[in-house]
Design a protein around this motif. Structure first.
Motif, PDB file in Angstrom:
ATOM      1  N   VAL A 145      76.022  77.035   1.729  1.00  0.00           N
ATOM      2  CA  VAL A 145      74.929  77.188   2.699  1.00  0.00           C
ATOM      3  C   VAL A 145      73.935  78.244   2.224  1.00  0.00           C
ATOM      4  N   MET A 146      74.458  79.348   1.670  1.00  0.00           N
ATOM      5  CA  MET A 146      73.576  80.413   1.190  1.00  0.00           C
ATOM      6  C   MET A 146      72.773  79.966  -0.027  1.00  0.00           C
ATOM      7  N   VAL A 147      73.324  79.091  -0.845  1.00  0.00           N
ATOM      8  CA  VAL A 147      72.552  78.552  -1.976  1.00  0.00           C
ATOM      9  C   VAL A 147      71.336  77.789  -1.465  1.00  0.00           C
ATOM     10  N   LEU A 148      71.509  76.992  -0.412  1.00  0.00           N
ATOM     11  CA  LEU A 148      70.374  76.279   0.191  1.00  0.00           C
ATOM     12  C   LEU A 148      69.336  77.263   0.699  1.00  0.00           C
ATOM     13  N   SER A 149      69.780  78.269   1.430  1.00  0.00           N
ATOM     14  CA  SER A 149      68.864  79.231   2.013  1.00  0.00           C
ATOM     15  C   SER A 149      68.122  80.035   0.948  1.00  0.00           C
ATOM     16  N   ALA A 150      68.833  80.368  -0.132  1.00  0.00           N
ATOM     17  CA  ALA A 150      68.240  81.222  -1.163  1.00  0.00           C
ATOM     18  C   ALA A 150      67.359  80.458  -2.140  1.00  0.00           C
ATOM     19  N   SER A 151      67.582  79.152  -2.302  1.00  0.00           N
ATOM     20  CA  SER A 151      66.945  78.421  -3.399  1.00  0.00           C
ATOM     21  C   SER A 151      65.840  77.464  -2.980  1.00  0.00           C
ATOM     22  N   TYR A 152      65.703  77.178  -1.695  1.00  0.00           N
ATOM     23  CA  TYR A 152      64.814  76.070  -1.322  1.00  0.00           C
ATOM     24  C   TYR A 152      63.361  76.351  -1.684  1.00  0.00           C
ATOM     25  N   ALA A 153      62.911  77.608  -1.585  1.00  0.00           N
ATOM     26  CA  ALA A 153      61.514  77.917  -1.913  1.00  0.00           C
ATOM     27  C   ALA A 153      61.259  77.732  -3.407  1.00  0.00           C
ATOM     28  N   ARG A 154      62.153  78.275  -4.239  1.00  0.00           N
ATOM     29  CA  ARG A 154      61.980  78.140  -5.685  1.00  0.00           C
ATOM     30  C   ARG A 154      62.060  76.669  -6.100  1.00  0.00           C
ATOM     31  N   ALA A 155      62.993  75.915  -5.501  1.00  0.00           N
ATOM     32  CA  ALA A 155      63.119  74.496  -5.841  1.00  0.00           C
ATOM     33  C   ALA A 155      61.877  73.716  -5.429  1.00  0.00           C
ATOM     34  N   TYR A 156      61.302  74.063  -4.292  1.00  0.00           N
ATOM     35  CA  TYR A 156      60.123  73.341  -3.789  1.00  0.00           C
ATOM     36  C   TYR A 156      58.906  73.571  -4.677  1.00  0.00           C
ATOM     37  N   PHE A 157      58.754  74.785  -5.189  1.00  0.00           N
ATOM     38  CA  PHE A 157      57.571  75.119  -5.982  1.00  0.00           C
ATOM     39  C   PHE A 157      57.760  74.882  -7.477  1.00  0.00           C
ATOM     40  N   SER A 158      58.934  74.377  -7.883  1.00  0.00           N
ATOM     41  CA  SER A 158      59.217  74.171  -9.303  1.00  0.00           C
ATOM     42  C   SER A 158      59.032  72.707  -9.682  1.00  0.00           C
ATOM     43  N   ALA A 159      58.246  72.481 -10.737  1.00  0.00           N
ATOM     44  CA  ALA A 159      58.059  71.114 -11.217  1.00  0.00           C
ATOM     45  C   ALA A 159      59.329  70.571 -11.857  1.00  0.00           C
ATOM     46  N   ALA A 160      60.164  71.482 -12.380  1.00  0.00           N
ATOM     47  CA  ALA A 160      61.402  71.061 -13.044  1.00  0.00           C
ATOM     48  C   ALA A 160      62.367  70.389 -12.082  1.00  0.00           C
ATOM     49  N   THR A 161      62.266  70.695 -10.803  1.00  0.00           N
ATOM     50  CA  THR A 161      63.151  70.105  -9.799  1.00  0.00           C
ATOM     51  C   THR A 161      62.495  68.934  -9.079  1.00  0.00           C
ATOM     52  N   GLY A 162      61.288  68.559  -9.507  1.00  0.00           N
ATOM     53  CA  GLY A 162      60.567  67.488  -8.812  1.00  0.00           C
ATOM     54  C   GLY A 162      60.079  67.917  -7.451  1.00  0.00           C
ATOM     55  N   HIS A 163      59.931  69.230  -7.249  1.00  0.00           N
ATOM     56  CA  HIS A 163      59.492  69.800  -5.970  1.00  0.00           C
ATOM     57  C   HIS A 163      60.403  69.375  -4.819  1.00  0.00           C
ATOM     58  N   ASN A 164      61.674  69.205  -5.144  1.00  0.00           N
ATOM     59  CA  ASN A 164      62.678  68.861  -4.140  1.00  0.00           C
ATOM     60  C   ASN A 164      63.335  70.147  -3.654  1.00  0.00           C
ATOM     61  N   ALA A 165      63.059  70.530  -2.426  1.00  0.00           N
ATOM     62  CA  ALA A 165      63.545  71.808  -1.904  1.00  0.00           C
ATOM     63  C   ALA A 165      65.062  71.881  -1.848  1.00  0.00           C
ATOM     64  N   ALA A 166      65.718  70.728  -1.778  1.00  0.00           N
ATOM     65  CA  ALA A 166      67.184  70.702  -1.683  1.00  0.00           C
ATOM     66  C   ALA A 166      67.853  70.493  -3.044  1.00  0.00           C
ATOM     67  N   TYR A 167      67.095  70.592  -4.127  1.00  0.00           N
ATOM     68  CA  TYR A 167      67.619  70.268  -5.460  1.00  0.00           C
ATOM     69  C   TYR A 167      68.864  71.079  -5.805  1.00  0.00           C
ATOM     70  N   TYR A 168      68.773  72.393  -5.757  1.00  0.00           N
ATOM     71  CA  TYR A 168      69.905  73.239  -6.130  1.00  0.00           C
ATOM     72  C   TYR A 168      71.069  73.082  -5.151  1.00  0.00           C
ATOM     73  N   PHE A 169      70.725  72.946  -3.875  1.00  0.00           N
ATOM     74  CA  PHE A 169      71.753  72.789  -2.852  1.00  0.00           C
ATOM     75  C   PHE A 169      72.569  71.517  -3.066  1.00  0.00           C
ATOM     76  N   LEU A 170      71.894  70.401  -3.318  1.00  0.00           N
ATOM     77  CA  LEU A 170      72.602  69.126  -3.485  1.00  0.00           C
ATOM     78  C   LEU A 170      73.484  69.138  -4.721  1.00  0.00           C
ATOM     79  N   ARG A 171      73.001  69.740  -5.793  1.00  0.00           N
ATOM     80  CA  ARG A 171      73.827  69.841  -7.003  1.00  0.00           C
ATOM     81  C   ARG A 171      75.049  70.724  -6.740  1.00  0.00           C
ATOM     82  N   GLN A 172      74.826  71.865  -6.078  1.00  0.00           N
ATOM     83  CA  GLN A 172      75.945  72.758  -5.784  1.00  0.00           C
ATOM     84  C   GLN A 172      76.939  72.098  -4.839  1.00  0.00           C
TER      85      GLN A 172
END
Length: 384
Positions: free
Chosen positions: A41-68
């Motif tokens: 849960v904390m990974v989602l909370s901590a990573s969603y902004a960086r994932a959303y603004f990163s082209a490497a993640t396809g601007h998917n805010a849940a990218y890191y959370f779903l992988r974790q």
């Protein structure tokens, strides 16, 4: 030293012949799953902004959370699968696992992926992993098996030489990467295992002196290491340079107050705090959950560690005792060092927080280690 069914006296081990296997220890399993759930849960909370603004993640805010989340699910299945294997299996595979980890460490400088000044990762295509994580578990299993074979020889230099040789080889490979944080943890784990195995205390004094000498050599030949010491002593001397990360971490911790800003409401997660979903995720815990939430997380870790040592002291055989105590010590070291880094109590090093820091393969290895402890818990004389 005594634990259930076994007496260790001057290096001589008398073990009770008892092959009964009970159920896994439910309190240990429950604490592990509770920490894992909180961490994801904390990974989602901590990573969603960086994932959303990163082209490497396809601007998917849940990218890191779903992988974790995927790695957490796979790791949980692996944990319960490994808990069903007998401890004799782990004793037999201890040397092959150590050999594999040494080969992988040797390959890192050749085929490893570089990030910053270090080359510590091997690319699997769908993810990367650090062979040092495997080496930690392999070292515990191999040292446990070797200690059981050495018996009374653990008190002599001749008995310690194989342990020293293995430890020196792994440390040399880690320095080549370089990966000093892993070297520190593996040195501490090796020392803890030798202490549990019956090594004389004066050997640790000699090793401590050698470690201090090695630290001096590292600071001489690796300037960035001495730079981290300077930053640790005064991070505010260069808040836009070397001190930026730790200063932002301290801001994050300080702004949390007693009860925090609320889950997902942390300001430092908006691209201010580097590694906010990885090594510095505890700072996000402090900011969003406050002192109360951070204390609750630390108490959960403390309960898991205490339960691990409790299980170790109630094992029926020495190998299970050593493995459980070793893995629990590894968990304790990583938690203590990560929190110490985030709060600037020790110089900044790349040490992740178990079950919380983003990293799929590292998470799966941690859960595999918990599975080994659960397997050993079947051999414990306990009444939960």
């Amino acid at each position: 030293m005594q634990y259930a069914g076994t007496r260790i006296d001057r290096g001589v081990v008398r073990e009770r012949k008892d092959t009964r296997r009970g159920e896994i220890d439910l309190p240990f399993a429950a604490l592990t799953l509770l920490l894992l759930t909180t961490g994801v849960v904390m990974v989602l909370s901590a990573s969603y902004a960086r994932a959303y603004f990163s082209a490497a993640t396809g601007h998917n805010a849940a990218y890191y959370f779903l992988r974790q989340l995927g790695f957490a699910a796979a790791g949980t299945l692996a944990m319960f699968a490994l808990s069903r294997l007998p401890m004799g299996f782990y004793r037999r595979v201890s040397f092959p696992l150590l050999a594999v980890s040494v080969v992988l460490l040797a390959l890192v400088p050749v085929i490893g992926v570089a990030q910053g000044d270090a080359r510590r990762w091997i690319d699997l295509g769908f993810t990367t992993f650090q062979p040092s994580e495997i080496a930690k578990a392999a070292l515990i299993l191999y040292f446990s098996a070797l200690i059981c074979r050495k018996g009374a020889d653990m008190a002599s230099l001749r008995g310690l030489l194989p342990f020293i040789a293995v430890l020196a080889l792994i440390l040399a490979l880690l320095v080549l990467e370089p990966h000093f944080s892993a070297a520190v943890i593996i040195t501490a784990i090796g020392g803890a295992m030798l202490f549990l195995g019956g090594a004389r205390l004066y050997w640790f004094v000699l090793v401590g002196a050698a470690a201090l000498a090695g630290l001096g050599v590292i600071m001489l030949f690796f300037p960035y290491a001495s730079g981290r010491i300077s930053t640790w002593l005064d991070p505010f001397a260069n808040t836009s340079g070397d001190g930026y990360q730790i200063v932002q971490s301290l801001y994050s911790i300080g702004s949390g107050g007693l009860f925090g800003l609320g889950l997902g409401q942390g300001r430092q997660t908006y691209m201010y705090l580097p590694e906010e979903h990885n090594d510095f995720i505890f700072a996000v815990v402090c900011e969003e959950l406050g002192f109360a939430g951070a204390l609750a997380v630390l108490l959960l870790f403390a309960a898991l560690i205490v339960r691990g040592y409790y299980l170790a002291l109630h094992m029926r055989d020495r190998f299970s005792f050593l493995v459980t105590a070793g893995i629990t010590t590894l968990l304790a070291l990583q938690v203590i060092l990560n929190v110490a880094v985030v709060t600037n109590l020790v110089p900044c090093t790349g040490i992740s927080l178990p079950f919380f820091s983003y990293g799929g393969t590292a998470l799966m290895i941690q859960l595999a280690e918990m599975g080994i402890v659960l397997s050993a818990s079947r051999n414990a004389d306990i009444h939960s």
